[in-house]
Design an enzyme around this catalytic site. Structure first.
Site, PDB file in Angstrom:
ATOM      1  CG  ASN A 295     -47.490 -30.577  56.397  1.00 25.26           C
ATOM      2  OD1 ASN A 295     -48.443 -30.187  55.753  1.00 25.26           O
ATOM      3  ND2 ASN A 295     -47.117 -31.847  56.413  1.00 25.26           N
ATOM      4  CD1 TRP A 296     -40.271 -27.455  57.639  1.00 29.10           C
ATOM      5  CD2 TRP A 296     -40.039 -25.441  58.535  1.00 29.10           C
ATOM      6  NE1 TRP A 296     -39.056 -26.982  57.297  1.00 29.10           N
ATOM      7  CE2 TRP A 296     -38.870 -25.745  57.837  1.00 29.10           C
ATOM      8  CE3 TRP A 296     -40.108 -24.211  59.199  1.00 29.10           C
ATOM      9  CZ2 TRP A 296     -37.782 -24.882  57.762  1.00 29.10           C
ATOM     10  CZ3 TRP A 296     -39.033 -23.356  59.132  1.00 29.10           C
ATOM     11  CH2 TRP A 296     -37.889 -23.691  58.417  1.00 29.10           C
ATOM     12  CB  ILE A 298     -46.528 -24.098  52.627  1.00 31.31           C
ATOM     13  CG1 ILE A 298     -47.129 -25.038  53.666  1.00 31.31           C
ATOM     14  CG2 ILE A 298     -47.352 -24.171  51.338  1.00 31.31           C
ATOM     15  CD1 ILE A 298     -47.193 -26.475  53.278  1.00 31.31           C
ATOM     16  CB  VAL A 300     -39.186 -24.273  50.589  1.00 29.85           C
ATOM     17  CG1 VAL A 300     -38.260 -25.429  50.241  1.00 29.85           C
ATOM     18  CG2 VAL A 300     -38.400 -22.979  50.622  1.00 29.85           C
ATOM     19  CE1 TYR A 309     -40.765 -37.253  45.225  1.00 34.32           C
ATOM     20  CE2 TYR A 309     -43.005 -36.698  44.617  1.00 34.32           C
ATOM     21  CZ  TYR A 309     -42.098 -37.593  45.125  1.00 34.32           C
ATOM     22  OH  TYR A 309     -42.529 -38.817  45.546  1.00 34.32           O
ATOM     23  CG  HIS A 334     -30.453 -26.327  55.190  1.00 34.34           C
ATOM     24  ND1 HIS A 334     -31.486 -26.776  54.410  1.00 34.34           N
ATOM     25  CD2 HIS A 334     -31.034 -25.841  56.311  1.00 34.34           C
ATOM     26  CE1 HIS A 334     -32.638 -26.583  55.027  1.00 34.34           C
ATOM     27  NE2 HIS A 334     -32.387 -26.014  56.198  1.00 34.34           N
ATOM     28  CE1 TYR A 396     -13.456 -18.336  71.914  1.00 33.25           C
ATOM     29  CE2 TYR A 396     -12.484 -20.537  71.890  1.00 33.25           C
ATOM     30  CZ  TYR A 396     -12.615 -19.286  72.465  1.00 33.25           C
ATOM     31  OH  TYR A 396     -11.905 -18.986  73.587  1.00 33.25           O
TER      32      TYR A 396
END
Lengths: 410, 410
Positions: A295-296, A298, A300, A309, A334, A396
């Protein structure tokens, strides 16, 4: 106040609104509270800065995030070059529609085109040292979106040819529209509302300045002071720094969410009169990890469901396998979007995404209702900064430690 | 996932959930977010303290807020004495019910009793220098609640006698019940839920430690550093300090709200099997100042409506006059509860309450929906610390300036 006679009984059996037994759910005001607190905190921060040491946000430092040399714009050039891949997709479709090439040849061209879309910017970002990490991430993001869009374009046109439907060739509208799923006729809104457009534009500029001030005034000092404990593996101090970093990191993520999924996407949609504004659903009420991922984001989520799917299910794969495959693909992207621009292959982002699977199982199995929701929030607030801190630490150690001037600049 | 055939159209005309045009209102998750952030921030603060300078919350300092001399407990004695007034009310009612005294004599005794309830603790707090401001405020709070309860007791019993109804003499149940409105038969819950009771008890102790850590770690340093700019009337620095004080002050008020109106009242109600748990309504969604004052403190609001506003209307007063009278009474009690324990009559609390009237008019006239709600939040977040800072400044100037040891302790 309807009756004037004094009433004897003025109590009745009922639960408090905040009790979980009550069915009351309207907390729109709490959202406004968050906005008011954010604006006020920023106003205070701004005033404090003016009083103490002027503004710490350095415009040159901001620009240098995107550019190393003001006369070479490698990331922008990469984005312009992406037009080639759009045109290849368009002409392939034209040929396929006219029947001048076979379906097999068309598929081969598509596979070639889509592979190049992912590999070409990766090679450029890895080889061209004048690209900054932020510029590289931006270019790779654009190419990833394009990859998903052209994949959808291919699928839908193929489905349409199978049913010999009328074709529309609105590829550039689709490229700019805030969706990853192609269709022949998008729903359109009636007109461009100027007030709505200006409010979104104001939000976009306001939140960018907001993020910049949080990064430079709040996060950079913490990250700087976290390096020593991280190198010495001083665990109690590391935990303290991590919790301290979690708050600004989470605020930035929340602001980014609103900026990208509400302000920017609605702005573009309003400009293009794109009718479907469901860019997110109520992920803030998620009681399971799965609900959050569904739901966060939509665009994608819709793409994954429609082009990944469901096709997997149609080919006979099981539900659990298909779900895991979606998570795996998501983990790959990602990692792709983080490792390549940083030129470091550490798999932290990949592992962070894959860790969602056992976490989702645990939350669904043991936690319910508000406790499940709190667990989702906790995984967002704590999980992200762990990954961020990992990358910052490795960056770093590999880039800055031997070069004292960079170490000092950080 | 119900149909296996690929769907061409997957968009429809709709608004984003966060747009004001959408009717979506469920933000229960945001409330959980606030709780998670609060717990995390406190965990970090606690860890930071352990690492840096041990715990700053000094138990002796906490106790000394309530007691000057560990062998004299003037505030506790005052609370014990309050039983006399309860018994006077009970015996007056008994005599009235038996008809051994006339209604006029009964009313006179009540007026006398109620006047003494307000004046006696005031005189004691003002004269007895061994009472601390916090102890004094606590005793005065108890007496004010008792005043409102016995007033309601008188009214309801009088209404009942007029209609010759049966009388119940449950005065001590009423004194401890979390309501200010007396009635003959309160609705009762079926049983005491131990889990519910323990959760409320845990919240009560957790939030007290929370408030203490906010006060000692966060507010005291800011207040200390605000004194110089306040004395020198350095306006830009005063604004900065005020905004800085606004956040912890507001958090304390929110925690206090939850602690008092949800945890404590539900705890007492559960113990007494008191059925009506509506101690607050959804004031967080207030779009007008009036809605806020009608919904954040239901026991007082119910009392005002039943025993003050409606009786005034019945006697022919206008709506606006009656409303203003309620605000005036409320302003009086706010001032009474602040000025007397501090032994300073400055009218800041009184003026703060009376300022709500023009503010309510302004918000209702010019702001709607979410903007109105934001204005209510802003008046809460900014209005309160202004009043607090006024009192702290005056207290500092009158009590501490000439005494360097107290100034240092503050």
């Amino acid at each position: 106040m309807s009756s004037f006679s004094p009433s004897y009984s003025c109590h009745k059996l009922q639960e408090s609104m905040l009790s979980s037994a009550s069915s009351f759910k309207n907390y729109r005001g709490i959202l406004n509270w968050c906005v008011v607190m954010l604006v006020l905190s920023n106003a205070r921060l701004f005033l404090e800065n003016l009083l103490r040491n002027g503004i710490l946000v350095d415009p040159i430092q901001v620009v240098s995030l995107f550019l190393k040399d003001p006369y070479s714009w490698p990331a922008a050039c990469l984005v312009i070059v992406s037009n080639v891949f759009i045109l290849v997709a368009l002409y392939t479709e034209r040929k396929l529609a006219m029947g001048s090439i076979s379906e097999k040849v068309g598929l081969l061209i598509y596979i070639f085109n889509l592979t190049i879309i992912l590999c070409f910017p990766m090679v450029v970002v890895l080889k061209l040292l004048s690209i900054t990490p932020v510029g590289g991430a931006f270019a790779l993001g654009v190419y990833t979106i394009l990859f998903l869009k052209l994949y959808s374009y291919k699928d839908v046109n193929w489905w349409c040819r199978e049913r010999t439907q009328a074709k529309a060739r609105n590829i550039y509208y689709f490229v700019f529209a805030p969706t990853l799923c192609y269709e022949l006729n998008f729903p359109r809104s009636e007109s461009i509302r100027m007030g709505f457009l200006l409010r979104r534009l104001f939000e976009m500029t306001y939140f960018i300045s907001n993020v910049l001030s949080i990064v430079f005034q709040w996060m950079v000092p913490i990250i700087r002071s976290s390096m020593k404990p991280l190198q010495e593996m001083d665990y109690s101090r590391m935990t303290e720094r991590l919790l301290r970093l979690a708050v600004p990191n989470h605020l930035i993520w929340l602001i980014f969410f609103y900026w990208f999924f509400h302000s920017s996407m609605n702005f573009v949609a309003e400009l293009l009169r794109f009718g479907d504004r469901e860019f997110y659903r109520d992920w803030w009420n998620s009681e399971t990890i799965t609900y959050f991922w569904q739901n966060w984001n939509i665009p994608v989520h819709k793409w994954c469901l429609r082009h990944f799917y469901k096709p997997l299910l149609r080919r006979g794969a099981g539900k659990l396998l298909s779900q895991s495959a979606v998570f795996f693909a998501s983990a790959f992207f990602h990692e792709y979007l983080v490792s390549v621009p940083l030129r470091m292959f550490r798999l932290w982002a990949f592992m962070g995404m894959m860790a969602q699977l056992p976490l989702a199982w645990f939350v669904a199995r043991f936690l319910r209702g508000n406790y499940g929701n709190a667990a989702v929030w906790l995984s967002l607030i704590i999980g992200q900064p762990i990954t961020v801190l990992m990358y910052v630490h490795d960056y770093y150690v590999t880039h800055c430690q031997d070069d004292p001037t960079i170490a000092e600049a950080l």
